[in-house]
Design an enzyme around this catalytic site. Structure first.
Site, mmCIF file in Angstrom:
data_model
loop_
_atom_site.group_PDB
_atom_site.id
_atom_site.type_symbol
_atom_site.label_atom_id
_atom_site.label_comp_id
_atom_site.label_asym_id
_atom_site.label_seq_id
_atom_site.Cartn_x
_atom_site.Cartn_y
_atom_site.Cartn_z
ATOM 1 N N PRO A 168 0.894 -1.096 -0.010
ATOM 2 C CA PRO A 168 -0.052 0.033 -0.108
ATOM 3 C C PRO A 168 0.745 1.367 -0.064
ATOM 4 O O PRO A 168 0.638 2.255 -0.641
ATOM 5 C CB PRO A 168 -0.744 0.039 1.266
ATOM 6 C CG PRO A 168 -1.125 -1.703 1.525
ATOM 7 C CD PRO A 168 0.290 -2.207 1.161
ATOM 8 N N ASP A 169 1.925 1.402 0.707
ATOM 9 C CA ASP A 169 2.852 2.398 0.601
ATOM 10 C C ASP A 169 3.546 2.566 -0.487
ATOM 11 O O ASP A 169 3.470 3.458 -1.153
ATOM 12 C CB ASP A 169 3.756 2.187 2.007
ATOM 13 C CG ASP A 169 3.503 2.774 3.282
ATOM 14 O OD1 ASP A 169 2.670 3.643 3.360
ATOM 15 O OD2 ASP A 169 4.046 2.228 4.288
ATOM 16 N N MET A 170 4.170 1.556 -0.951
ATOM 17 C CA MET A 170 5.087 1.700 -2.035
ATOM 18 C C MET A 170 4.122 1.748 -3.335
ATOM 19 O O MET A 170 4.644 2.359 -4.408
ATOM 20 C CB MET A 170 6.077 0.711 -1.960
ATOM 21 C CG MET A 170 7.136 0.666 -0.983
ATOM 22 S SD MET A 170 8.310 -0.534 -0.775
ATOM 23 C CE MET A 170 9.770 0.372 -1.251
#
Length: 396
Positions: A168-170
């Site tokens: 989700p972050d990257m």
């Protein structure tokens, strides 16, 4: 050509989602300036080992912050907002990014309308957990849980698992990169800036192409299947005499190539000629394959599979990944001019002209407020005595 080297990005960033985005932009030669609160700073500066024996430069922070400059600024103070808006003008900021909660945008003077009034063609990017109308905080594992990514990860009869990387972050970082490239193209064509709101939750959902279509359209349950594949067989991890290999048979022709080898001939039966037959007996078939592979080394099996053009790989440790000839020449590096410390960084998805010209080297991750004197003093013309006062008053 280094088409992006004349761009400047000012990023009110912390944690992973924006730092990874701006790290990717630094690979293109973009001048990236990260903004942090003068007291609290980026919490990730404190995570990991204190490898440099100094505060706010722990190992976790070093991984995705090379190639940047760092300022400290308190945007809750009127003086801080004034300095911030001067930065936008004087540095001719092309892109401003933030992962603050939306409720803080106007309070901090960082909302799109305010910055558009300061610089009409600015490209503004706000990354949030669940969209600009939500102030719900979002950590990566929470997004993995809510989006269904964890439901798709783990052993068939085991508990849901988080992914080995923070997708989700990257993943959101990569989606943001694409949106910024479109916005830059639009500005080049029309002269107009852009306001981009990106939801980490929506980014996470976008990866679930097959599970969502199958669930919503065909009422077919999609869930975790361990190392096997829902539609192809045999595709899994198999024990060897000295480790593990991953084998992926993607069609019936490849299956025939496999069972043509002496050690696998016992599996050459009519029931397994078609993928449907193999999928129908996936558990038993995988067990039978492993009863064969366990008697051979991973190296021997990989040579065999490659000789018949079957996709396969040994399950490498991170040390083995770093030593892989296809990886070693792509790794990035950064050297701290102050201490002589050298760090090795993950290779980029694409070796940009900027990285080629810089011999795959980036400036060392910036210390807390390292470039205050340079940028505030030289670019904004703030005198040393005034800088000292601002620092004492916790404005910078």
């Amino acid at each position: 050509m280094d088409l992006l080297k004349n761009l400047t990005v000012l990023s009110l960033e912390q944690a992973t989602v924006l730092p990874y985005l701006t790290y990717r932009l630094a690979h293109d030669g973009v001048q990236v300036i990260r903004l942090e609160h003068p007291i609290y700073g980026d919490p990730n500066r404190h995570i990991g080992e204190n490898v440099l024996n100094e505060e706010r430069m722990n190992s976790y922070f070093l991984c995705i912050n090379a190639g940047k400059k760092a300022l400290t600024l308190n945007l809750a103070e009127p003086e801080g907002q004034d300095i911030f808006h001067r930065l936008i003008q004087k540095l001719e900021i092309d892109v401003f990014t933030t992962n603050q909660l939306p409720r803080n945008y106007k309070k901090l003077g960082i909302d799109y309308e305010t910055l558009k009034a300061v610089k009409p063609d600015i490209i503004w990017l706000g990354v949030t957990g669940f969209g600009p109308d939500s102030n719900e905080g979002a950590y990566d594992p929470i997004l993995q849980a809510r989006s269904g990514l964890m439901e798709m990860t783990g052993e068939t009869r085991g508990a849901p698992q988080v992914l080995g990387i923070p997708l989700p972050d990257m993943g959101t970082s990569e989606h943001a990169y694409g949106q910024l490239m479109k916005a830059l193209y639009q500005r080049e064509a029309t002269g107009k800036g852009a306001c981009i709101n990106l939801s980490m939750f929506e980014s996470s959902l976008s990866w679930l192409t097959v599970p969502i279509t199958f669930t919503a359209s065909f009422n077919k349950k999609s869930t975790r299947r361990g190392n096997t594949h829902e539609f192809f067989c045999p595709v899994s991890v198999y024990k060897t005499s000295d480790g593990f290999v991953y084998l992926a048979v993607g069609n019936d022709r490849q299956w025939q190539a496999l069972v043509s080898q002496d050690i696998f001939k016992a599996l050459d039966t009519p029931a397994y000629e078609k993928n449907a037959g193999r999928i129908a007996d996936v558990q038993s078939l995988n067990q039978r394959i492993e009863e064969i592979t366990i008697n051979h080394t991973a190296e021997h099996l990989i040579r065999l599979f490659k000789s018949i053009t079957l996709p396969a790989s040994k399950i490498n440790t991170m040390a083995e990944v770093v030593a892989d000839p296809l990886v070693a020449g792509k790794l990035l590096h950064s050297k701290d001019e102050r201490t002589g410390t050298r760090i090795t960084l993950a290779p980029p998805p694409y070796m940009t002209p900027w990285l080629e010209q810089s011999n795959k080297s980036l400036s060392f991750p910036p210390r807390f407020g390292e470039h205050n004197k340079e940028i505030y003093g030289e670019h904004l013309g703030i005198k040393p005595a005034e800088l000292k006062r601002l620092q004492e008053n916790k404005v910078i």
